[in-house]
Motif scaffolding. Structure first.
Motif, PDB file in Angstrom:
ATOM      1  N   LEU A  35       1.016  -1.523  -0.239  1.00 33.42           N
ATOM      2  CA  LEU A  35       0.226  -0.191   0.181  1.00 33.42           C
ATOM      3  C   LEU A  35       0.490   1.066   0.007  1.00 33.42           C
ATOM      4  O   LEU A  35       2.026   1.516   0.889  1.00 33.42           O
ATOM      5  N   VAL A  36       0.438   2.497  -0.669  1.00 36.51           N
ATOM      6  CA  VAL A  36       1.090   3.831  -1.226  1.00 36.51           C
ATOM      7  C   VAL A  36       0.109   4.309  -0.282  1.00 36.51           C
ATOM      8  O   VAL A  36      -1.426   5.041  -0.350  1.00 36.51           O
ATOM      9  N   TYR A  37       0.573   4.901   0.523  1.00 32.32           N
ATOM     10  CA  TYR A  37      -0.609   6.133   1.321  1.00 32.32           C
ATOM     11  C   TYR A  37      -0.076   7.384   1.055  1.00 32.32           C
ATOM     12  O   TYR A  37       0.914   8.068   0.968  1.00 32.32           O
ATOM     13  N   PHE A  38      -1.145   8.033   0.915  1.00 30.75           N
ATOM     14  CA  PHE A  38      -1.451   9.769   0.603  1.00 30.75           C
ATOM     15  C   PHE A  38      -1.460  10.460   2.312  1.00 30.75           C
ATOM     16  O   PHE A  38      -3.385  10.450   2.581  1.00 30.75           O
ATOM     17  N   TYR A  39      -1.275  11.866   2.660  1.00 35.29           N
ATOM     18  CA  TYR A  39      -2.303  12.091   3.810  1.00 35.29           C
ATOM     19  C   TYR A  39      -1.857  13.506   3.428  1.00 35.29           C
ATOM     20  O   TYR A  39      -1.090  14.485   3.534  1.00 35.29           O
ATOM     21  N   TYR A  59       9.163   8.853  -4.332  1.00 33.26           N
ATOM     22  CA  TYR A  59      10.032  10.065  -5.637  1.00 33.26           C
ATOM     23  C   TYR A  59       8.567  10.828  -5.434  1.00 33.26           C
ATOM     24  O   TYR A  59       7.327  10.042  -6.527  1.00 33.26           O
ATOM     25  N   ILE A  60       8.668  12.466  -5.287  1.00 32.02           N
ATOM     26  CA  ILE A  60       7.393  13.101  -5.198  1.00 32.02           C
ATOM     27  C   ILE A  60       7.594  13.642  -6.388  1.00 32.02           C
ATOM     28  O   ILE A  60       9.031  13.976  -7.233  1.00 32.02           O
ATOM     29  N   GLN A  61       6.150  13.401  -7.514  1.00 32.59           N
ATOM     30  CA  GLN A  61       7.150  14.129  -9.016  1.00 32.59           C
ATOM     31  C   GLN A  61       6.005  15.489  -8.768  1.00 32.59           C
ATOM     32  O   GLN A  61       6.966  16.318  -9.382  1.00 32.59           O
ATOM     33  N   GLU A  62       4.924  15.614  -8.499  1.00 30.22           N
ATOM     34  CA  GLU A  62       4.036  16.951  -8.501  1.00 30.22           C
ATOM     35  C   GLU A  62       2.833  16.520  -7.459  1.00 30.22           C
ATOM     36  O   GLU A  62       2.811  15.513  -6.928  1.00 30.22           O
ATOM     37  N   ILE A  66       3.403  10.927  -7.740  1.00 35.98           N
ATOM     38  CA  ILE A  66       4.386  10.225  -7.421  1.00 35.98           C
ATOM     39  C   ILE A  66       5.280   8.929  -7.872  1.00 35.98           C
ATOM     40  O   ILE A  66       3.865   8.803  -9.305  1.00 35.98           O
ATOM     41  N   ILE A  67       6.023   9.007  -7.690  1.00 37.07           N
ATOM     42  CA  ILE A  67       6.607   7.133  -8.546  1.00 37.07           C
ATOM     43  C   ILE A  67       6.912   6.330  -7.394  1.00 37.07           C
ATOM     44  O   ILE A  67       7.330   6.994  -5.918  1.00 37.07           O
ATOM     45  N   VAL A  68       6.828   5.385  -7.588  1.00 37.71           N
ATOM     46  CA  VAL A  68       6.331   4.123  -5.816  1.00 37.71           C
ATOM     47  C   VAL A  68       7.713   3.099  -6.818  1.00 37.71           C
ATOM     48  O   VAL A  68       7.492   2.283  -7.792  1.00 37.71           O
ATOM     49  N   ALA A  69       8.821   2.843  -5.980  1.00 36.37           N
ATOM     50  CA  ALA A  69       9.241   1.628  -6.153  1.00 36.37           C
ATOM     51  C   ALA A  69       8.454   0.560  -4.771  1.00 36.37           C
ATOM     52  O   ALA A  69       8.242   0.334  -4.377  1.00 36.37           O
ATOM     53  N   THR A  70       8.505  -0.875  -6.460  1.00 32.95           N
ATOM     54  CA  THR A  70       8.025  -1.874  -5.904  1.00 32.95           C
ATOM     55  C   THR A  70       9.099  -2.969  -6.232  1.00 32.95           C
ATOM     56  O   THR A  70       9.816  -2.669  -7.279  1.00 32.95           O
ATOM     57  N   LYS A  71       8.603  -4.164  -5.662  1.00 27.14           N
ATOM     58  CA  LYS A  71       9.338  -5.270  -6.296  1.00 27.14           C
ATOM     59  C   LYS A  71       9.479  -5.895  -7.517  1.00 27.14           C
ATOM     60  O   LYS A  71      10.454  -5.849  -8.432  1.00 27.14           O
ATOM     61  N   ASN A  72       8.222  -5.284  -8.471  1.00 27.59           N
ATOM     62  CA  ASN A  72       7.756  -4.921  -9.723  1.00 27.59           C
ATOM     63  C   ASN A  72       8.282  -4.322 -10.481  1.00 27.59           C
ATOM     64  O   ASN A  72       7.701  -4.420 -11.164  1.00 27.59           O
ATOM     65  N   GLY A  73       8.978  -2.958 -10.159  1.00 28.20           N
ATOM     66  CA  GLY A  73       8.982  -2.092 -11.506  1.00 28.20           C
ATOM     67  C   GLY A  73       8.588  -0.777 -10.510  1.00 28.20           C
ATOM     68  O   GLY A  73       7.998  -0.519  -8.933  1.00 28.20           O
ATOM     69  N   PHE A  74       8.545   0.212 -10.460  1.00 25.81           N
ATOM     70  CA  PHE A  74       8.301   2.072 -10.730  1.00 25.81           C
ATOM     71  C   PHE A  74       6.891   2.097 -10.972  1.00 25.81           C
ATOM     72  O   PHE A  74       7.529   2.063 -12.594  1.00 25.81           O
ATOM     73  N   PHE A  75       6.278   2.286 -10.051  1.00 26.07           N
ATOM     74  CA  PHE A  75       5.143   2.809 -10.897  1.00 26.07           C
ATOM     75  C   PHE A  75       4.786   4.129 -10.681  1.00 26.07           C
ATOM     76  O   PHE A  75       5.075   4.683  -9.583  1.00 26.07           O
ATOM     77  N   GLU A  76       3.830   4.805 -11.820  1.00 22.85           N
ATOM     78  CA  GLU A  76       3.442   5.934 -11.105  1.00 22.85           C
ATOM     79  C   GLU A  76       2.227   6.131 -10.513  1.00 22.85           C
ATOM     80  O   GLU A  76       1.632   5.674 -11.162  1.00 22.85           O
ATOM     81  N   ILE A  77       2.542   6.981  -9.805  1.00 26.38           N
ATOM     82  CA  ILE A  77       0.524   7.030  -9.042  1.00 26.38           C
ATOM     83  C   ILE A  77       0.049   8.557  -9.177  1.00 26.38           C
ATOM     84  O   ILE A  77       0.661   9.412  -8.621  1.00 26.38           O
ATOM     85  N   PHE A  79      -2.584  10.309  -7.151  1.00 23.53           N
ATOM     86  CA  PHE A  79      -3.835  10.444  -5.953  1.00 23.53           C
ATOM     87  C   PHE A  79      -4.709  10.608  -6.961  1.00 23.53           C
ATOM     88  O   PHE A  79      -6.086  11.257  -5.514  1.00 23.53           O
ATOM     89  N   ASN A  80      -4.869  12.407  -7.430  1.00 27.96           N
ATOM     90  CA  ASN A  80      -6.037  12.623  -8.311  1.00 27.96           C
ATOM     91  C   ASN A  80      -6.952  11.761  -8.794  1.00 27.96           C
ATOM     92  O   ASN A  80      -8.526  12.060  -8.121  1.00 27.96           O
ATOM     93  N   THR A  81      -6.454  10.742  -9.398  1.00 25.81           N
ATOM     94  CA  THR A  81      -7.414  10.185 -10.132  1.00 25.81           C
ATOM     95  C   THR A  81      -7.132   8.835 -10.012  1.00 25.81           C
ATOM     96  O   THR A  81      -7.933   7.587  -9.872  1.00 25.81           O
ATOM     97  N   LEU A  82      -6.388   7.990  -8.772  1.00 34.06           N
ATOM     98  CA  LEU A  82      -6.423   7.237  -8.032  1.00 34.06           C
ATOM     99  C   LEU A  82      -5.928   5.874  -9.085  1.00 34.06           C
ATOM    100  O   LEU A  82      -5.914   4.679  -8.949  1.00 34.06           O
ATOM    101  N   LYS A  83      -5.364   6.688  -9.963  1.00 30.57           N
ATOM    102  CA  LYS A  83      -4.750   5.584 -10.904  1.00 30.57           C
ATOM    103  C   LYS A  83      -3.376   5.329 -10.921  1.00 30.57           C
ATOM    104  O   LYS A  83      -2.679   6.220 -10.427  1.00 30.57           O
ATOM    105  N   LYS A  84      -3.029   3.790 -11.685  1.00 29.86           N
ATOM    106  CA  LYS A  84      -1.676   3.157 -11.809  1.00 29.86           C
ATOM    107  C   LYS A  84      -1.219   3.021 -12.819  1.00 29.86           C
ATOM    108  O   LYS A  84      -2.156   2.649 -13.872  1.00 29.86           O
ATOM    109  N   LYS A  85       0.446   3.313 -13.034  1.00 31.14           N
ATOM    110  CA  LYS A  85       1.526   2.803 -14.458  1.00 31.14           C
ATOM    111  C   LYS A  85       2.785   2.574 -13.944  1.00 31.14           C
ATOM    112  O   LYS A  85       3.293   3.750 -13.478  1.00 31.14           O
TER     113      LYS A  85
END
Length: 272
Positions: A35-39, A59-62, A66-77, A79-85
């Protein structure tokens, strides 16, 4: 100092707090819950997104992105849309996962690894990723943890937890290469160094796993200045907000009395 527990989601291992100073919000992760959290400290809003493997570093983008590291790679998240890629990968062995990381002033992604699911000696390393290319800058680590730059960006401070020391590396901003200089801090008590951050005076604040505290150190002479105790044994990382107050993440422990481990704390060092 005023101390408050601001979030407790029964997490085994909260980690990686990072404060967005431009937008006045906090991000953190629950590693084994994926889980990745925004507060939002003003509204108390908490959002979360679940990934598909252990998460570790943000890693903060704007704003809210953010970009978050996972075991399976780095994802852009977002939180405005709750989408990830998925955005990029660093190839690692099956028996390791990513752990702590930091972005350098030129935008390189620096991140370390450790054994997973079992910790094994010297199988970790620290990577630097930039413009689609990555390289190893520190080798033979066991639990790659806290990273912080000196205020002038000439030095990179690094913790490999089982050494119970903080290492100092000369850092080349042009190439992203490091050169070991010395060990500047050694822990002699029960606590071992985990995550860390640096304050506006260049002092290091280090979360102590097993030490139930965050301790402040002078990286020039290696002396401990103070320690701030918490009501849980395993303190994992910390970061400052815009008022120079501390957010602190913690983890569960085996103690039956440790009912607050795995929570997010706010340590108000400077009252408004």
């Amino acid at each position: 100092m005023t101390q408050s527990l601001i979030f407790h989601g029964n997490s085994e291992l909260l980690e990686g707090p990072i404060f967005d100073t431009k937008n006045n919000c906090l991000y953190f992760v629950s590693i084994f819950d994926y889980l990745v959290y925004f507060y939002n400290p003003q509204t108390k809003e908490i959002l979360s997104i679940k990934l598909d493997s252990p998460v570790s570093c943000i890693y903060i983008q704007e704003h809210k992105k953010i970009i978050v590291a996972t075991k399976n790679g780095f994802f852009e998240i977002d939180f405005n849309t709750l989408k990830k890629k998925s955005v990029f990968k660093i190839d690692i062995d099956d028996n390791v996962r990513f752990n702590d990381g930091i972005k350098d002033p030129n935008g390189r992604y620096i991140i370390g690894t450790m054994g997973y699911p079992d910790v094994k000696k010297n199988i970790g390393q620290v990577f630097s990723y930039d413009m689609g290319q990555y390289k190893t800058i520190i080798e033979n680590t066991t639990i790659s943890n806290g990273l912080a730059f000196s205020l002038d960006n000439k030095w990179l401070y690094f913790i490999d937890t089982p050494t119970k020391k903080v290492a100092k590396y000369a850092y080349d901003l042009n190439t992203g290469d490091v050169q070991f200089d010395s060990y500047i801090i050694e822990f002699l008590g029960d606590g071992v160094p985990d995550g860390m951050c640096i304050d506006n005076n260049g002092m290091l604040w280090i979360a102590e796993w097993g030490g139930a505290c965050v301790s402040q150190w002078n990286p020039v002479d290696g002396n401990k200045i103070q320690q701030l105790e918490l009501p849980c044994t395993n303190v994992t990382s910390c970061c400052f907000d815009n008022e120079a107050n501390l957010y602190v993440t913690t983890a569960m422990s085996a103690s039956a009395n440790d009912i607050y481990g795995g929570g997010l704390y706010y340590l108000e060092l400077n009252k408004k």
